[in-house]
Design a protein around this motif. Structure first.
Motif, short mmCIF file in Angstrom:
data_model
loop_
_atom_site.label_atom_id
_atom_site.label_comp_id
_atom_site.label_asym_id
_atom_site.label_seq_id
_atom_site.Cartn_x
_atom_site.Cartn_y
_atom_site.Cartn_z
N ARG A 206 0.83 -1.22 0.00
CA ARG A 206 0.00 0.00 0.00
C ARG A 206 0.86 1.26 0.00
N SER A 207 2.07 1.17 0.52
CA SER A 207 2.96 2.33 0.54
C SER A 207 3.39 2.74 -0.87
N LEU A 208 3.18 1.85 -1.84
CA LEU A 208 3.59 2.12 -3.22
C LEU A 208 2.46 2.72 -4.06
N LYS A 209 1.30 2.90 -3.48
CA LYS A 209 0.15 3.43 -4.23
C LYS A 209 0.48 4.79 -4.86
N GLY A 210 0.23 4.88 -6.16
CA GLY A 210 0.47 6.12 -6.89
C GLY A 210 1.93 6.40 -7.20
N SER A 237 -4.87 -0.77 -4.44
CA SER A 237 -4.02 0.35 -4.87
C SER A 237 -3.89 0.43 -6.38
N ASN A 238 -4.54 -0.51 -7.09
CA ASN A 238 -4.49 -0.58 -8.55
C ASN A 238 -3.06 -0.65 -9.08
N ILE A 239 -2.26 -1.54 -8.47
CA ILE A 239 -0.89 -1.77 -8.94
C ILE A 239 -0.77 -3.23 -9.36
#
Length: 321
Positions: A206-210, A237-239
């Protein structure tokens, strides 16, 4: 009467000698894994199947002890000490932390490691040849460029790659360095997301979101064992996820280009059989795999909004629709 007693004792002695001979034929194999997940389980199953082919069958002429460290390095060390005390004919250690614990615990009992990406960096052996010690094994090392090529086919405008990994696993740190070098050569940036414990996996994702275009996962044992949590966090997170362990494709990764871990286990089992037949572990070079399988999950690809080229679909060994 004396002749009868003598004959009876002779017969009894023959039975006892025969029984002792049979007992001596039973070999003892101890197996430990840092954690249980599909890839590591497949290694164990493949090794035991190959031992059976070689004439060593569990419950007949082979005693098998198995213990999982459940992802805990302290437990891995305890298991290693116990197995060394049991004095088996060979110890199979699956996963880097378990292999490191066993190798540190004995210089005499033959040790066969498996599913280790870089046994040299893990200090299990000095190089990839025959060690000359009590250690040998099979590596699941993967060339990084084919992984990058796969990611770029799925995400043509790749700029940033997220990497969720366990800081305490040597193999994962090695892959990070390879990924960073590949980024310099292929024009993308690597964003690290350390996850020391399995409970940190979702938080790290989640820390990588965006921040990234894709999350790439290696054969990191903590990450693989908690892949459902990783998938949920990545989806929220759509990753999209691309992996190097084919067992994770059914658990949410869009694609994975990897070794066949059952076959890796078979190769490991061949080494173990050679040792049980009298070969010294130190005379057997480290084994690496030379064939990679592509698995795809088109359902996950759709969920992440990723188009999978038909050329990839046609070249895949397994496709989940």
């Amino acid at each position: 009467m004396k002749k009868v007693k003598t004959a009876l004792w002779a017969a009894l002695s023959a039975v006892l000698v025969s029984s002792g001979a049979l007992a001596a034929e039973v070999k003892h194999v101890a197996i430990t894994a840092i954690v249980e997940h599909p890839a590591l389980d497949a290694v164990r199953e493949g090794a035991l199947a190959e031992l059976k082919k070689a004439g060593y069958e569990a419950g007949k002429n082979l005693k098998v002890d198995f213990q999982s460290a459940q992802g805990n390095t302290a437990t891995a060390a305890q298991i290693a000490r116990k197995f060394v005390g049991d004095k088996p004919d060979v110890i199979l250690a699956i996963g880097t932390p378990s292999a490191q614990s066993v190798v540190a615990a004995t210089r005499h009992i033959p040790v066969v490691f498996s599913a280790i990406s870089d046994p040299v960096a893990a200090k299990l052996v000095k190089d990839w040849g025959a060690s000359g010690t009590n250690v040998t094994g099979a590596s699941d090392t993967l060339p990084i460029q084919p992984q990058i090529d796969l990611i770029k086919q799925l995400i043509p405008n790749l700029k940033k790659v997220g990497y969720v990994y366990s800081t305490g696993e040597v193999n994962s740190v090695v892959v990070l360095k390879q990924l960073q070098q590949a980024g310099k050569e292929n024009g993308f940036e690597v964003i690290e997301a350390p996850a020391p414990r399995t409970t940190d996996i979702g938080i790290a994702a989640r820390s990588l979101k965006g921040k990234v275009d894709v999350i790439y996962t290696s054969t990191d044992n903590n990450v693989v064992s908690a892949y459902e949590a990783l998938y949920k966090a990545a989806l929220d997170s759509n990753i999209p996820l691309v992996a190097s362990d084919t067992s994770t494709v059914a658990r949410g990764a869009i694609a994975a280009l990897s070794n066949n871990y059952y076959v890796l286990g078979e190769e490991t089992g061949k080494m173990m059989a050679s040792i049980l037949n009298g070969e010294k572990a130190g005379n057997i070079p480290v084994k690496t795999m030379d064939k990679l399988d592509l698995h795809l999950n088109l359902k996950s690809a759709k969920a992440f909004g990723i188009h999978v080229p038909q050329t990839l679909v046609e070249s895949a060994k397994e496709v989940i629709q």
